[in-house]
Design a protein around this motif. Sequence first.
Motif: not given
Length: 121
Positions: A6, A10, A50-52, A54
Motif C-alpha cells: 500500500d 517514490y 500510496r498512489h503515484d 494522486d
Amino acid sequence: MQISFDVHNYMETLVGQVLAQEKFTANLDHEQIADLACLALVQLKPVYIRHDIDFLSALPEDRLVVLKVAAQDAVDSALPMILNDQRKDRDTDIPIVFTHPRLDDESELEWFEKPLLKPKN
C-alpha cells in the motif's frame, strides 16, 4: 493493510527509471544494478506515497524535475563504486560503503511531508 503493497517510496520509482536506461542495462548485470539502486537510494530522502497518480497530480512540475535530477545525480555518484569494485570475491567479501547523503535535517518540510494532525501539547 500491508505497508509493502500500500505504501512505497517514490524515489525508488525515479531511480528505477534512471536504471532502466540502456547505458545501465546493457553494461551492468542484475547484481550490479541492484547494488547501484541501493547505493543511489541511500543518498536520497525517501518520499513515501500510496498512489503515484494522486501524488503526481498535486506535485508541481519544477519539484518533479528536482526529484528526477536528484535521482540521476545519486545514480551517477554511486556508479563509480560499482564500476571500480575492488572485491576479489563478491560473494564472501563484506563491502564497506561510505555515503554522503545530501539530506538537510534543518530544511523546511515539503507539503507532502508535513503531518496532517498537530500534536497535542
